[in-house]
Structures are given as structure tokens and as C-alpha cells.
Design a protein around this motif. Structure first.
Motif, PDB file in Angstrom:
ATOM      1  N   LYS A   1       0.828  -1.198   0.000  1.00 27.45           N
ATOM      2  CA  LYS A   1       0.000   0.000   0.000  1.00 27.45           C
ATOM      3  C   LYS A   1       0.869   1.256   0.000  1.00 27.45           C
ATOM      4  O   LYS A   1       1.927   1.297   0.609  1.00 27.45           O
ATOM      5  CB  LYS A   1      -0.905   0.021   1.243  1.00 27.45           C
ATOM      6  N   LEU A   2       0.401   2.289  -0.674  1.00 25.22           N
ATOM      7  CA  LEU A   2       1.050   3.585  -0.717  1.00 25.22           C
ATOM      8  C   LEU A   2       0.238   4.514   0.173  1.00 25.22           C
ATOM      9  O   LEU A   2      -0.895   4.870  -0.152  1.00 25.22           O
ATOM     10  CB  LEU A   2       1.085   4.117  -2.153  1.00 25.22           C
ATOM     11  N   PHE A   3       0.787   4.859   1.332  1.00 27.61           N
ATOM     12  CA  PHE A   3       0.052   5.725   2.262  1.00 27.61           C
ATOM     13  C   PHE A   3       0.161   7.155   1.786  1.00 27.61           C
ATOM     14  O   PHE A   3       1.242   7.721   1.678  1.00 27.61           O
ATOM     15  CB  PHE A   3       0.617   5.594   3.679  1.00 27.61           C
ATOM     16  N   TYR A   4      -0.970   7.739   1.463  1.00 26.67           N
ATOM     17  CA  TYR A   4      -0.993   9.088   0.945  1.00 26.67           C
ATOM     18  C   TYR A   4      -2.180   9.819   1.540  1.00 26.67           C
ATOM     19  O   TYR A   4      -3.317   9.638   1.126  1.00 26.67           O
ATOM     20  CB  TYR A   4      -1.075   9.068  -0.589  1.00 26.67           C
ATOM     21  N   LEU A   5      -1.907  10.621   2.537  1.00 29.95           N
ATOM     22  CA  LEU A   5      -2.933  11.374   3.237  1.00 29.95           C
ATOM     23  C   LEU A   5      -3.053  12.739   2.585  1.00 29.95           C
ATOM     24  O   LEU A   5      -2.074  13.486   2.501  1.00 29.95           O
ATOM     25  CB  LEU A   5      -2.537  11.509   4.708  1.00 29.95           C
ATOM     26  N   THR A   6      -4.232  13.064   2.100  1.00 29.39           N
ATOM     27  CA  THR A   6      -4.405  14.315   1.377  1.00 29.39           C
ATOM     28  C   THR A   6      -5.396  15.227   2.071  1.00 29.39           C
ATOM     29  O   THR A   6      -6.173  14.800   2.925  1.00 29.39           O
ATOM     30  CB  THR A   6      -4.922  14.067  -0.053  1.00 29.39           C
ATOM     31  N   GLY A   7      -5.349  16.463   1.650  1.00 24.83           N
ATOM     32  CA  GLY A   7      -6.334  17.430   2.100  1.00 24.83           C
ATOM     33  C   GLY A   7      -7.614  17.270   1.299  1.00 24.83           C
ATOM     34  O   GLY A   7      -7.751  16.359   0.482  1.00 24.83           O
ATOM     35  N   LEU A   8      -8.517  18.175   1.517  1.00 22.85           N
ATOM     36  CA  LEU A   8      -9.809  18.108   0.839  1.00 22.85           C
ATOM     37  C   LEU A   8      -9.693  18.507  -0.619  1.00 22.85           C
ATOM     38  O   LEU A   8      -8.857  19.318  -0.994  1.00 22.85           O
ATOM     39  CB  LEU A   8     -10.811  19.024   1.538  1.00 22.85           C
ATOM     40  N   ARG A   9     -10.569  17.959  -1.407  1.00 27.08           N
ATOM     41  CA  ARG A   9     -10.602  18.244  -2.840  1.00 27.08           C
ATOM     42  C   ARG A   9     -11.530  19.422  -3.096  1.00 27.08           C
ATOM     43  O   ARG A   9     -12.501  19.321  -3.826  1.00 27.08           O
ATOM     44  CB  ARG A   9     -11.085  16.992  -3.571  1.00 27.08           C
ATOM     45  N   ASN A  10     -11.246  20.538  -2.455  1.00 31.60           N
ATOM     46  CA  ASN A  10     -12.035  21.754  -2.646  1.00 31.60           C
ATOM     47  C   ASN A  10     -11.360  22.619  -3.697  1.00 31.60           C
ATOM     48  O   ASN A  10     -10.667  23.572  -3.385  1.00 31.60           O
ATOM     49  CB  ASN A  10     -12.152  22.542  -1.337  1.00 31.60           C
ATOM     50  N   PHE A  11     -11.552  22.275  -4.960  1.00 33.07           N
ATOM     51  CA  PHE A  11     -10.882  22.993  -6.032  1.00 33.07           C
ATOM     52  C   PHE A  11     -11.693  24.209  -6.438  1.00 33.07           C
ATOM     53  O   PHE A  11     -12.912  24.199  -6.428  1.00 33.07           O
ATOM     54  CB  PHE A  11     -10.695  22.116  -7.269  1.00 33.07           C
ATOM     55  N   SER A  12     -10.970  25.228  -6.818  1.00 34.32           N
ATOM     56  CA  SER A  12     -11.580  26.392  -7.430  1.00 34.32           C
ATOM     57  C   SER A  12     -10.669  26.768  -8.601  1.00 34.32           C
ATOM     58  O   SER A  12      -9.944  25.919  -9.100  1.00 34.32           O
ATOM     59  CB  SER A  12     -11.711  27.526  -6.409  1.00 34.32           C
TER      60      SER A  12
ATOM     61  N   ARG B   1      -3.810   2.508  -7.664  1.00 37.95           N
ATOM     62  CA  ARG B   1      -4.338   1.183  -7.358  1.00 37.95           C
ATOM     63  C   ARG B   1      -4.111   0.788  -5.907  1.00 37.95           C
ATOM     64  O   ARG B   1      -4.978   0.206  -5.278  1.00 37.95           O
ATOM     65  CB  ARG B   1      -3.665   0.146  -8.253  1.00 37.95           C
ATOM     66  N   ASN B   2      -2.930   1.084  -5.387  1.00 35.61           N
ATOM     67  CA  ASN B   2      -2.561   0.660  -4.038  1.00 35.61           C
ATOM     68  C   ASN B   2      -2.542   1.815  -3.040  1.00 35.61           C
ATOM     69  O   ASN B   2      -1.933   1.707  -1.983  1.00 35.61           O
ATOM     70  CB  ASN B   2      -1.183  -0.015  -4.063  1.00 35.61           C
ATOM     71  N   ARG B   3      -3.204   2.894  -3.364  1.00 35.83           N
ATOM     72  CA  ARG B   3      -3.219   4.059  -2.478  1.00 35.83           C
ATOM     73  C   ARG B   3      -4.045   3.771  -1.227  1.00 35.83           C
ATOM     74  O   ARG B   3      -5.086   3.127  -1.274  1.00 35.83           O
ATOM     75  CB  ARG B   3      -3.805   5.253  -3.206  1.00 35.83           C
ATOM     76  N   TYR B   4      -3.549   4.252  -0.120  1.00 34.58           N
ATOM     77  CA  TYR B   4      -4.269   4.132   1.140  1.00 34.58           C
ATOM     78  C   TYR B   4      -4.050   5.401   1.934  1.00 34.58           C
ATOM     79  O   TYR B   4      -2.937   5.911   1.925  1.00 34.58           O
ATOM     80  CB  TYR B   4      -3.774   2.913   1.935  1.00 34.58           C
ATOM     81  N   PRO B   5      -5.003   5.961   2.618  1.00 34.39           N
ATOM     82  CA  PRO B   5      -6.393   5.539   2.725  1.00 34.39           C
ATOM     83  C   PRO B   5      -7.184   5.869   1.458  1.00 34.39           C
ATOM     84  O   PRO B   5      -6.701   6.580   0.589  1.00 34.39           O
ATOM     85  CB  PRO B   5      -6.912   6.339   3.920  1.00 34.39           C
ATOM     86  N   SER B   6      -8.385   5.374   1.422  1.00 30.72           N
ATOM     87  CA  SER B   6      -9.233   5.541   0.244  1.00 30.72           C
ATOM     88  C   SER B   6      -9.596   7.015   0.041  1.00 30.72           C
ATOM     89  O   SER B   6      -9.475   7.849   0.942  1.00 30.72           O
ATOM     90  CB  SER B   6     -10.523   4.732   0.422  1.00 30.72           C
ATOM     91  N   HIS B   7     -10.079   7.305  -1.144  1.00 33.78           N
ATOM     92  CA  HIS B   7     -10.549   8.651  -1.459  1.00 33.78           C
ATOM     93  C   HIS B   7     -11.670   9.047  -0.495  1.00 33.78           C
ATOM     94  O   HIS B   7     -11.747  10.196  -0.046  1.00 33.78           O
ATOM     95  CB  HIS B   7     -11.029   8.716  -2.914  1.00 33.78           C
TER      96      HIS B   7
END
Length: 133
Positions: A67-78, A102-108
Motif C-alpha cells: 500500500k502507498l500511504f498518501y494522506l491528502t487534504g480536501l478536494r475543494n478545487f476552485s 491502485r494501491n493508495r491508502y487511505p481511500s478517497h
């Protein structure tokens, strides 16, 4: 940076940036970061090559299967200056090569949780399935 936010081309690099990101401001407040297509491609290639070279050196390719751990912020695009604008991690994830997602974690779904405490709780609850105790 003001010129870029106003939509002026050819300020830091040829043309307009692919996106303008805002950092989370961990060290000194929010910062605007223009990201150009060539820069993003270079980051992805160098990141993948670093992982691949590590696997070659250690003769162990299991890293690429996990798994690729990738913690992102919110998808609030403008939009600012005619280009997408939003949180650095969320915009970068939108442009990840498909094989990396494919192996991203956590989920969207989990990354989209707005409240930080709720997001951490969801990650912990969901992570239990990956532990082998």
C-alpha cells in the motif's frame, strides 16, 4: 505570485502552471505554490525511480506491491488565474499515474472526511484489516 494568481503567463516558467496549490502551512502559514506540468512529471518519475532503485539495491520488490500511504487534504478545487487551485496533496493525487492509485491508502472516501479527528479514527478503523498480529 500575484501575477500568476491574476493569470499572467510566462512568469516563473513558460506558459501558465498546470495548477496552483496551497500548502497546509505546517511551518509558517499557508503558501501558494505554482506547479508546472514538467515539474509534476519530474517529481513522479524521480519518486518512482527512487523506489525502484531501492528495490533493485535490496533485491526485494515487495515495496512496489504494498500500500502507498498518501494522506491528502480536501478536494475543494476552485480556479485562480484560469488554472485549478486547491490543496497540494489533493491536486497532486488527481494527477498521479493510474498505476500508483491502485494501491493508495487511505481511500478517497476517507481522505475526503473534513474533520481531522474523524479522519484519523476512520484510518485507524480501516487499517486493522492490514495488520497481521
Amino acid at each position: 505570485m500575484n501575477m500568476i494568481l491574476e493569470g499572467v503567463s510566462n512568469v516563473l516558467w513558460k506558459g501558465k502552471p498546470a495548477c496552483i496549490t496551497i500548502s497546509s502551512g505546517t511551518t509558517s502559514g499557508h503558501k501558494y505554490i505554482p506547479i508546472y506540468k514538467e515539474l509534476m512529471r519530474s517529481h513522479f518519475i524521480s519518486g518512482f525511480m527512487s523506489a525502484y532503485n531501492y528495490c533493485l539495491e535490496c533485491d526485494d520488490f515487495s515495496l512496489l506491491k504494498g500500500k502507498l500511504f498518501y494522506l491528502t487534504g480536501l478536494r475543494n478545487f476552485s480556479e485562480k488565474g484560469g488554472v485549478p487551485f486547491g490543496h497540494l496533496g489533493a491536486l497532486a493525487t488527481e494527477r498521479f499515474p493510474k498505476f500508483m492509485l491502485r494501491n493508495r491508502y487511505p481511500s478517497h472516501k476517507i481522505n475526503s472526511i473534513n474533520n481531522w479527528d474523524d479522519k484519523v479514527d476512520a484510518i485507524i478503523s480501516d487499517s486493522v484489516q492490514y495488520l497481521s498480529l
